[in-house]
Enzyme design. Structure first.
Site, PDB file in Angstrom:
ATOM      1  N   ASP A  62      15.991  -5.056 -23.060  1.00 43.61           N
ATOM      2  CA  ASP A  62      15.651  -3.853 -22.308  1.00 43.61           C
ATOM      3  C   ASP A  62      14.684  -4.146 -21.162  1.00 43.61           C
ATOM      4  OD1 ASP A  62      17.239  -2.211 -23.873  1.00 43.61           O
ATOM      5  OD2 ASP A  62      15.637  -1.760 -25.286  1.00 43.61           O
ATOM      6  N   GLY A  63      13.733  -5.057 -21.413  1.00 43.86           N
ATOM      7  CA  GLY A  63      12.771  -5.400 -20.366  1.00 43.86           C
ATOM      8  C   GLY A  63      13.441  -5.996 -19.151  1.00 43.86           C
ATOM      9  N   GLU A 136       8.448   5.031 -18.269  1.00 43.40           N
ATOM     10  CA  GLU A 136       7.259   5.866 -18.325  1.00 43.40           C
ATOM     11  C   GLU A 136       6.153   5.352 -17.430  1.00 43.40           C
ATOM     12  OE1 GLU A 136       6.551   2.476 -20.508  1.00 43.40           O
ATOM     13  OE2 GLU A 136       7.783   3.959 -21.560  1.00 43.40           O
ATOM     14  N   ASP A 165      -7.451   7.217 -25.656  1.00 48.94           N
ATOM     15  CA  ASP A 165      -7.076   5.917 -25.090  1.00 48.94           C
ATOM     16  C   ASP A 165      -6.284   6.069 -23.794  1.00 48.94           C
ATOM     17  OD1 ASP A 165      -8.332   4.623 -27.133  1.00 48.94           O
ATOM     18  OD2 ASP A 165      -6.514   4.000 -28.184  1.00 48.94           O
ATOM     19  N   ALA A 173      15.141   8.842 -20.680  1.00 51.01           N
ATOM     20  CA  ALA A 173      15.594   7.479 -20.988  1.00 51.01           C
ATOM     21  C   ALA A 173      14.510   6.651 -21.648  1.00 51.01           C
ATOM     22  CB  ALA A 173      16.077   6.790 -19.714  1.00 51.01           C
ATOM     23  N   THR A 176      12.320   7.114 -26.108  1.00 44.82           N
ATOM     24  CA  THR A 176      12.391   6.396 -27.384  1.00 44.82           C
ATOM     25  C   THR A 176      11.608   5.081 -27.349  1.00 44.82           C
ATOM     26  OG1 THR A 176      14.445   5.321 -26.711  1.00 44.82           O
ATOM     27  CG2 THR A 176      14.640   7.376 -27.953  1.00 44.82           C
ATOM     28  N   ASN A 179       6.673   6.094 -25.580  1.00 47.87           N
ATOM     29  CA  ASN A 179       6.449   7.505 -25.882  1.00 47.87           C
ATOM     30  C   ASN A 179       6.648   7.814 -27.364  1.00 47.87           C
ATOM     31  OD1 ASN A 179       6.380  10.514 -25.163  1.00 47.87           O
ATOM     32  ND2 ASN A 179       8.439  10.300 -26.012  1.00 47.87           N
ATOM     33  N   LEU A 180       7.712   7.294 -27.952  1.00 49.32           N
ATOM     34  CA  LEU A 180       7.976   7.529 -29.373  1.00 49.32           C
ATOM     35  C   LEU A 180       6.914   6.858 -30.237  1.00 49.32           C
ATOM     36  CD1 LEU A 180       9.807   8.714 -31.565  1.00 49.32           C
ATOM     37  CD2 LEU A 180      11.192   6.636 -31.414  1.00 49.32           C
ATOM     38  N   SER A 181       6.478   5.663 -29.850  1.00 46.22           N
ATOM     39  CA  SER A 181       5.436   4.963 -30.595  1.00 46.22           C
ATOM     40  C   SER A 181       4.116   5.734 -30.580  1.00 46.22           C
ATOM     41  CB  SER A 181       5.217   3.561 -30.011  1.00 46.22           C
ATOM     42  OG  SER A 181       6.389   2.781 -30.126  1.00 46.22           O
TER      43      SER A 181
END
Length: 277
Positions: A62-63, A136, A165, A173, A176, A179-181
């Protein structure tokens, strides 16, 4: 360094469907798995450089897919991207199979459009920077001191002082990913929404974030920046000592990801909500 192959135009005969993408680029990350896949696939067809391509096949995780999409935005040449997972999670990628015909998989794939975030950041010394983010934008404290951030949505200050923090703004997109973490919501791909999610918030203690229409501008102003410095991270690009950032969606720079039939990004976002570790 990215790897790419450039060859003469394909002299073989193809039917009308196969001519959907006549000029295709092949790029791969530097990881051994991606380079091995590159070596196995480059002989399947003739490839062109990315700046000449009608589509691009991306080998990596993904990166590296995000890296490739950012490259296209920088080049101002945006073409459909078909990823094959040679990384870890591969949320934005398709399954890798070195025995399959890449051209035929590419022609059968279906596209999904995503729009990046448009970001204007001002540093403490007054310098203005333009950035974009496909997943993000995150504001993160630089030191042991908690960050203090004023949150404005539209024309109204919604939170006078968010202490924690940091805070992030996510596209559907990217919902997940980080943001989900951070316990943010998963957004359907066609929702036209953004997730505004605090990162380890201390005050307001009970605020867990917001889901916002993507036409609304979000402005995040750092309070006490000298004592509590904050960095902005737009996907893989970091800018330190931030004073203020403004964020909205950039529909003029829409990107297209290609997926195998039945494996769309929208389906993956839905499936992720039912995943049990």
């Amino acid at each position: 360094m990215d790897t790419a192959i450039s060859m003469d135009a394909d002299g073989g005969s193809h039917d009308a469907a196969i001519n959907r993408f006549e000029k295709v680029a092949l790029v791969a990350s530097e990881t051994p798995r991606a380079q091995e896949a590159f070596s196995k696939l480059y002989s399947q067809r003739d490839w062109v450089p990315l700046h000449e391509a009608d589509a691009v096949v991306v080998l990596g995780g993904d990166g590296f897919m995000l890296h490739t999409l950012h490259n296209m935005l920088d080049m101002r040449r945006i073409v459909p991207a078909y990823g094959m997972n040679r990384g870890t999670v591969g949320f934005l990628m398709n399954r890798y199979d070195n025995r399959a015909n890449v051209t035929r998989r590419l022609e059968k794939a279906r596209g999904k459009t995503i729009s990046p975030l448009r970001i204007t950041a001002v540093t403490q010394d007054g310098e203005m920077h333009k950035m974009c983010a496909i997943n993000e934008l995150s504001l993160l404290r630089e030191t042991r001191q908690t960050a203090k951030i004023e949150v404005t949505v539209g024309s109204r200050v919604r939170i006078e002082e968010l202490v924690g923090d940091g805070v992030l703004v996510s596209t559907p997109a990217g919902s997940t990913a980080y943001n989900l973490s951070a316990n943010g919501p998963i957004l359907p791909l066609d929702s036209s929404m953004l997730a505004l999610t605090p990162i380890s918030p201390f005050r307001p203690r009970r605020w867990r974030g917001a889901i916002l229409p993507d036409e609304m501008r979000i402005t995040l102003r750092v309070l006490e920046p000298a004592k509590r410095p904050v960095a902005a991270v737009a996907d893989q690009k970091e800018l330190r000592d931030i004073a203020e950032v403004s964020v909205d969606i950039d529909h003029s720079s829409a990107l297209e990801l290609l997926f195998d039939p039945g494996q769309s990004l929208a389906e993956r976002i839905v499936s992720e909500q039912f995943a049990v570790d």
